[in-house]
Design a protein around this motif. Structure first.
Motif, short mmCIF file in Angstrom:
data_model
loop_
_atom_site.label_atom_id
_atom_site.label_comp_id
_atom_site.label_asym_id
_atom_site.label_seq_id
_atom_site.Cartn_x
_atom_site.Cartn_y
_atom_site.Cartn_z
N SER A 117 13.68 -12.75 12.15
CA SER A 117 14.74 -13.39 12.93
C SER A 117 14.13 -14.36 13.93
CB SER A 117 15.56 -12.31 13.64
OG SER A 117 16.56 -12.90 14.43
N THR A 120 12.78 -17.22 12.06
CA THR A 120 13.89 -18.06 11.61
C THR A 120 14.39 -18.92 12.75
OG1 THR A 120 14.51 -16.41 9.95
CG2 THR A 120 16.19 -18.01 10.56
N LEU A 121 14.56 -18.27 13.93
CA LEU A 121 14.98 -19.03 15.10
C LEU A 121 13.96 -20.10 15.46
CD1 LEU A 121 16.49 -16.23 17.39
CD2 LEU A 121 17.73 -18.00 16.14
N ASP A 124 14.10 -22.68 12.87
CA ASP A 124 15.26 -23.54 13.11
C ASP A 124 14.96 -24.53 14.24
OD1 ASP A 124 16.67 -22.31 11.12
OD2 ASP A 124 17.96 -21.11 12.44
N SER A 125 14.35 -24.03 15.30
CA SER A 125 14.00 -24.91 16.42
C SER A 125 13.00 -25.96 15.96
CB SER A 125 13.39 -24.10 17.57
OG SER A 125 14.35 -23.22 18.09
N ARG A 127 12.50 -26.97 12.90
CA ARG A 127 13.19 -27.87 11.97
C ARG A 127 14.04 -28.88 12.73
NH1 ARG A 127 18.03 -27.64 10.38
NH2 ARG A 127 18.33 -25.45 10.86
N GLN A 128 14.78 -28.36 13.71
CA GLN A 128 15.62 -29.26 14.50
C GLN A 128 14.76 -30.30 15.24
OE1 GLN A 128 17.86 -26.57 16.96
NE2 GLN A 128 19.32 -26.05 15.33
N GLU A 131 13.64 -32.73 12.68
CA GLU A 131 14.76 -33.61 12.32
C GLU A 131 14.99 -34.64 13.42
OE1 GLU A 131 18.02 -30.92 11.56
OE2 GLU A 131 17.36 -30.53 9.50
#
Length: 163
Positions: A117, A120-121, A124-125, A127-128, A131
């Motif tokens: 988790s 993943t967080l 995600d951070s 990845r963001q 991006e």
């Protein structure tokens, strides 16, 4: 008259004596028969008694054998119970080990889930962030391309004017 009365009394006594003698002979004959029957019954009783004693001895031997077998079976049952107790204790020990192992595995799974988790967080951070950077780069690239296009246009104009 006294003679005749004496004769009659004598005859009566003789008759009674003969009756008693016949009765005695019959009683003696019956006694002999009863003695013979008693002897036969005694022999039969002895045979029956001996047969009963033989049967009792057989039963006693059979009972002894059954008692010995029961004692052996009790000993075997006791051994089996002891072995069963040991096997049960071993199974309980192994079950406790498995339960502890399962609890540890579940705890490890929970930790891994938490890490996943978190990852993943973080992913995600990341990845963001990537991006966002890509968008910035794309915007920057687009700006550079527009600037290049303007510079080419200016270069082309300059080249056209210089000719």
């Amino acid at each position: 008259d006294a003679n005749s009365q004496g004769d009659m009394a004598r005859q009566e006594l003789e008759r009674r004596l003969e009756e008693r003698a016949a009765s005695l002979a019959a009683a003696q004959e019956e006694n002999e028969q009863l003695r013979a029957q008693l002897s036969d019954a005694t022999l039969q009783g002895d045979s029956v008694r001996q047969e009963m004693e033989r049967r009792l001895e057989e039963r006693a031997a059979s009972l002894s054998a059954v008692q010995r077998e029961n004692a052996q079976l009790r000993a075997q049952l006791s051994d089996a119970n002891s072995q069963g107790d040991m096997a049960r204790q071993e199974l309980e020990r192994r079950l406790e080990e498995r339960a502890a192992s399962l609890a540890a595995a579940q705890e490890e799974n929970e930790q891994l889930r938490a890490q996943l988790s978190d990852a993943t967080l973080q992913g995600d951070s990341v990845r963001q962030e990537m991006e966002r950077r890509l968008e910035e780069r794309a915007a920057s690239l687009s700006a550079v391309q527009r600037e290049n296009a303007q510079l080419r246009a200016q270069l082309s104009d300059a080249n056209s004017q210089g000719d």
